[in-house]
Design a protein around this motif. Structure first.
Motif, mmCIF file in Angstrom:
data_model
loop_
_atom_site.group_PDB
_atom_site.id
_atom_site.type_symbol
_atom_site.label_atom_id
_atom_site.label_comp_id
_atom_site.label_asym_id
_atom_site.label_seq_id
_atom_site.Cartn_x
_atom_site.Cartn_y
_atom_site.Cartn_z
ATOM 1 N N GLU A 289 25.821 9.925 -26.764
ATOM 2 C CA GLU A 289 25.746 8.871 -25.615
ATOM 3 C C GLU A 289 24.913 8.297 -25.112
ATOM 4 O O GLU A 289 24.212 9.667 -24.320
ATOM 5 N N GLY A 290 24.903 7.309 -24.390
ATOM 6 C CA GLY A 290 23.174 6.991 -23.392
ATOM 7 C C GLY A 290 21.651 6.908 -24.019
ATOM 8 O O GLY A 290 22.222 6.366 -25.557
ATOM 9 N N GLU A 291 20.674 7.053 -23.739
ATOM 10 C CA GLU A 291 20.002 6.132 -24.338
ATOM 11 C C GLU A 291 19.339 7.645 -25.051
ATOM 12 O O GLU A 291 19.574 9.098 -24.649
ATOM 13 N N ALA A 292 18.265 7.885 -26.118
ATOM 14 C CA ALA A 292 17.703 8.557 -26.716
ATOM 15 C C ALA A 292 16.132 7.970 -27.335
ATOM 16 O O ALA A 292 16.734 6.519 -27.468
ATOM 17 N N THR A 293 14.921 9.128 -27.820
ATOM 18 C CA THR A 293 14.412 8.330 -28.123
ATOM 19 C C THR A 293 14.258 8.324 -29.647
ATOM 20 O O THR A 293 15.802 9.050 -29.871
ATOM 21 N N ASP A 294 13.245 7.933 -30.348
ATOM 22 C CA ASP A 294 13.387 7.699 -31.452
ATOM 23 C C ASP A 294 13.678 8.988 -32.360
ATOM 24 O O ASP A 294 14.401 8.717 -33.131
ATOM 25 N N LYS A 295 12.721 9.807 -31.928
ATOM 26 C CA LYS A 295 12.505 11.446 -32.419
ATOM 27 C C LYS A 295 13.441 11.873 -32.096
ATOM 28 O O LYS A 295 14.401 12.780 -33.038
ATOM 29 N N GLU A 296 14.527 11.866 -30.811
ATOM 30 C CA GLU A 296 15.895 12.778 -30.772
ATOM 31 C C GLU A 296 16.700 11.708 -31.188
ATOM 32 O O GLU A 296 17.628 12.686 -31.616
ATOM 33 N N MET A 297 16.806 10.550 -32.063
ATOM 34 C CA MET A 297 17.497 10.197 -32.738
ATOM 35 C C MET A 297 18.058 10.864 -34.546
ATOM 36 O O MET A 297 18.556 11.044 -34.829
ATOM 37 N N ILE A 298 16.274 11.252 -35.018
ATOM 38 C CA ILE A 298 16.535 11.524 -35.932
ATOM 39 C C ILE A 298 16.273 13.029 -35.757
ATOM 40 O O ILE A 298 17.137 13.304 -36.802
ATOM 41 N N ALA A 299 16.017 13.218 -34.411
ATOM 42 C CA ALA A 299 16.552 14.975 -34.871
ATOM 43 C C ALA A 299 17.836 15.245 -34.173
ATOM 44 O O ALA A 299 18.670 16.682 -35.478
ATOM 45 N N MET A 300 18.601 14.487 -34.375
ATOM 46 C CA MET A 300 20.256 14.571 -34.169
ATOM 47 C C MET A 300 21.125 14.319 -35.660
ATOM 48 O O MET A 300 21.890 14.692 -35.355
ATOM 49 N N LEU A 301 20.609 13.532 -35.650
ATOM 50 C CA LEU A 301 20.728 13.295 -37.851
ATOM 51 C C LEU A 301 20.549 13.780 -38.486
ATOM 52 O O LEU A 301 21.195 14.235 -39.120
ATOM 53 N N LEU A 302 18.976 14.687 -38.077
ATOM 54 C CA LEU A 302 19.143 15.651 -39.287
ATOM 55 C C LEU A 302 19.537 16.815 -38.956
ATOM 56 O O LEU A 302 20.456 17.533 -39.766
ATOM 57 N N GLU A 303 19.704 17.707 -37.509
ATOM 58 C CA GLU A 303 21.165 17.950 -37.970
ATOM 59 C C GLU A 303 22.165 17.910 -38.135
ATOM 60 O O GLU A 303 23.480 19.248 -38.314
ATOM 61 N N ALA A 304 22.726 16.623 -37.715
ATOM 62 C CA ALA A 304 23.917 16.510 -38.464
ATOM 63 C C ALA A 304 24.251 16.659 -40.192
ATOM 64 O O ALA A 304 25.621 17.087 -40.293
ATOM 65 N N GLN A 305 23.071 15.819 -40.708
ATOM 66 C CA GLN A 305 23.506 15.554 -42.423
ATOM 67 C C GLN A 305 23.327 17.598 -42.692
ATOM 68 O O GLN A 305 23.874 17.702 -43.676
ATOM 69 N N GLU A 306 22.347 18.182 -42.344
ATOM 70 C CA GLU A 306 22.768 19.339 -42.435
ATOM 71 C C GLU A 306 24.367 20.083 -42.064
ATOM 72 O O GLU A 306 24.385 21.316 -42.835
ATOM 73 N N THR A 307 24.558 19.792 -41.075
ATOM 74 C CA THR A 307 25.676 20.466 -41.020
ATOM 75 C C THR A 307 26.716 20.459 -41.896
ATOM 76 O O THR A 307 27.667 20.911 -42.152
ATOM 77 N N VAL A 308 27.129 18.480 -41.776
ATOM 78 C CA VAL A 308 27.991 18.093 -42.953
ATOM 79 C C VAL A 308 27.777 18.507 -44.277
ATOM 80 O O VAL A 308 28.511 19.481 -45.323
ATOM 81 N N ALA A 309 26.892 18.715 -44.535
ATOM 82 C CA ALA A 309 25.881 19.329 -46.095
ATOM 83 C C ALA A 309 26.331 20.854 -46.562
ATOM 84 O O ALA A 309 26.993 21.395 -47.516
ATOM 85 N N ALA A 310 26.527 21.509 -45.030
ATOM 86 C CA ALA A 310 27.272 23.314 -45.378
ATOM 87 C C ALA A 310 28.318 22.954 -45.074
ATOM 88 O O ALA A 310 28.675 23.890 -46.259
ATOM 89 N N THR A 311 29.157 22.360 -44.457
ATOM 90 C CA THR A 311 30.465 22.049 -44.384
ATOM 91 C C THR A 311 31.175 21.821 -46.379
ATOM 92 O O THR A 311 31.504 22.009 -46.551
#
Length: 156
Positions: A95-117
């Motif tokens: 929730e809230g604001e995030a920089t483009d790099k923060e967005m990318i980093a959060m989505l990257l972590e999410a992708q890796e999590t889902v791939a592992a699951t």
């Protein structure tokens, strides 16, 4: 030995459905994370990131449907409540604001999590003789790893 979904033992179907429902939950939360960032990205990289985030959430929307339908194909219940998915998911909303790099980093972590699951769900399916579920998990895991690679490239 490969078995049809109906021929799987009830305990096998329960274990596979549990792993798949975990995968669906994380895919749904990641879908919404990508859509949230699609709506809110700004800055010099707006155009390409806006498009990439849309590609991600469109892919994931289809993917979550395929996984949930596989749960139903093995005659189990697909958990479909948002509250339940948020509670179960190892991926978190933002929730809230995030920089483009923060967005990318959060989505990257999410992708890796889902791939592992998905990798874990595929292993469970393989151990229990459900090669069709294993194949779906491999296919979807590969998609998440591809998006992880694309996002990682933005951070290099």
């Amino acid at each position: 030995m490969t078995q049809t979904a109906v021929a799987l033992e009830p305990s096998a179907r329960e274990a596979i459905a549990e792993a798949l429902n975990q995968s669906v939950a994380e895919t749904v939360v990641t879908t919404m994370l990508a859509q949230n960032f699609h709506w809110n990205v700004k800055g010099m990289a707006f155009g390409p990131l806006h498009a990439l985030f849309q590609e991600i959430y469109e892919d994931h929307f289809e993917g979550q449907d395929l996984i949930a339908e596989r749960v139903r194909a093995i005659d189990m219940h697909a958990n479909g409540t948002l509250a339940g998915m948020l509670k179960r998911s190892k991926v978190s909303e933002h929730e809230g604001e995030a920089t483009d790099k923060e967005m990318i980093a959060m989505l990257l972590e999410a992708q890796e999590t889902v791939a592992a699951t998905l990798g874990g769900a595929g292993e469970i399916a393989a151990e229990l003789g459900d090669t069709l579920t294993e194949d779906l998990c491999i296919e979807r895991g590969r998609a998440h790893e591809k998006f992880a690679w694309m996002l990682r490239a933005h951070l290099s």
